[in-house]
Motif scaffolding. Sequence first.
Motif, short mmCIF file in Angstrom:
data_model
loop_
_atom_site.label_atom_id
_atom_site.label_comp_id
_atom_site.label_asym_id
_atom_site.label_seq_id
_atom_site.Cartn_x
_atom_site.Cartn_y
_atom_site.Cartn_z
N THR A 14 35.00 37.31 42.62
CA THR A 14 36.44 37.10 42.83
C THR A 14 37.13 36.48 41.62
O THR A 14 38.29 36.12 41.70
CB THR A 14 36.68 36.20 44.05
OG1 THR A 14 36.04 34.93 43.83
CG2 THR A 14 36.17 36.83 45.33
N CYS A 15 36.44 36.37 40.48
CA CYS A 15 37.03 35.65 39.34
C CYS A 15 38.30 36.32 38.82
O CYS A 15 39.26 35.63 38.48
CB CYS A 15 36.02 35.46 38.23
SG CYS A 15 35.28 36.96 37.60
N LEU B 217 40.74 27.43 43.19
CA LEU B 217 40.17 28.51 44.00
C LEU B 217 38.69 28.63 43.66
O LEU B 217 38.32 28.69 42.49
CB LEU B 217 40.88 29.83 43.71
CG LEU B 217 42.38 29.84 43.95
CD1 LEU B 217 42.98 31.16 43.51
CD2 LEU B 217 42.68 29.58 45.41
N GLN B 218 37.85 28.65 44.67
CA GLN B 218 36.41 28.76 44.46
C GLN B 218 36.04 30.21 44.21
O GLN B 218 36.48 31.11 44.93
CB GLN B 218 35.66 28.22 45.67
CG GLN B 218 34.19 28.13 45.45
CD GLN B 218 33.49 27.37 46.56
OE1 GLN B 218 34.12 26.96 47.52
NE2 GLN B 218 32.21 27.20 46.42
N ASN B 219 35.23 30.44 43.18
CA ASN B 219 34.76 31.79 42.88
C ASN B 219 33.64 32.15 43.84
O ASN B 219 32.66 31.43 43.96
CB ASN B 219 34.26 31.85 41.43
CG ASN B 219 33.88 33.25 41.02
OD1 ASN B 219 34.08 34.20 41.77
ND2 ASN B 219 33.32 33.38 39.84
N LEU C 51 45.78 35.24 40.89
CA LEU C 51 46.43 34.36 41.86
C LEU C 51 46.84 33.04 41.22
O LEU C 51 47.92 32.51 41.50
CB LEU C 51 45.51 34.11 43.07
CG LEU C 51 45.33 35.30 44.00
CD1 LEU C 51 44.24 35.01 45.03
CD2 LEU C 51 46.64 35.66 44.67
N GLN C 52 45.99 32.49 40.33
CA GLN C 52 46.35 31.26 39.64
C GLN C 52 47.61 31.46 38.78
O GLN C 52 48.47 30.58 38.70
CB GLN C 52 45.20 30.76 38.76
CG GLN C 52 44.06 30.16 39.52
CD GLN C 52 44.38 28.79 40.13
OE1 GLN C 52 45.43 28.20 39.91
NE2 GLN C 52 43.46 28.29 40.92
N CYS C 53 47.74 32.62 38.16
CA CYS C 53 48.96 32.91 37.39
C CYS C 53 50.18 32.91 38.31
O CYS C 53 51.21 32.32 37.97
CB CYS C 53 48.84 34.26 36.68
SG CYS C 53 47.67 34.25 35.30
#
Length: 93
Positions: A28-29, A22-24, A35-37
Motif C-alpha cells: 500500500t506504499c 498511515l501504516q504500510n 493519500l498523504q499528499c
Amino acid sequence: STPPVTMIPKAPPAIRSNPVGLQNLGTTCYMNSALQCLIHVPQLSAFFINTVQAAPLTNEGAPTNPFDSHGKITSAYAHFIWNVWKSKHRTLT
C-alpha cells in the motif's frame, strides 16, 4: 495577479494539529503516498473537516457524514480525512 493561498483555518480543539500516519500493509506504499499528499492540501482538508464538523450529530454523539449522498468515493474520503485528523492513535491501518 494570482489570489493568495489561504491556509487551513485554526482547527477546533478536538482536531489534531498534525494528521496521523498511515501504516504500510505491504503493497500500500504508493496509495499511502498519494493519500498523504491529499491529506496535506490545506483547502481540501479544511473543506471536508469543516463540513463534517458542522453536520448534525448521530444518537451516539458522532457527526453524520454529509457526503454520504455524494458518491461512495467522496463519502469514504470524508470518513477517512475525519479519522486522520481526529484519531487518538498515531497510525491508521
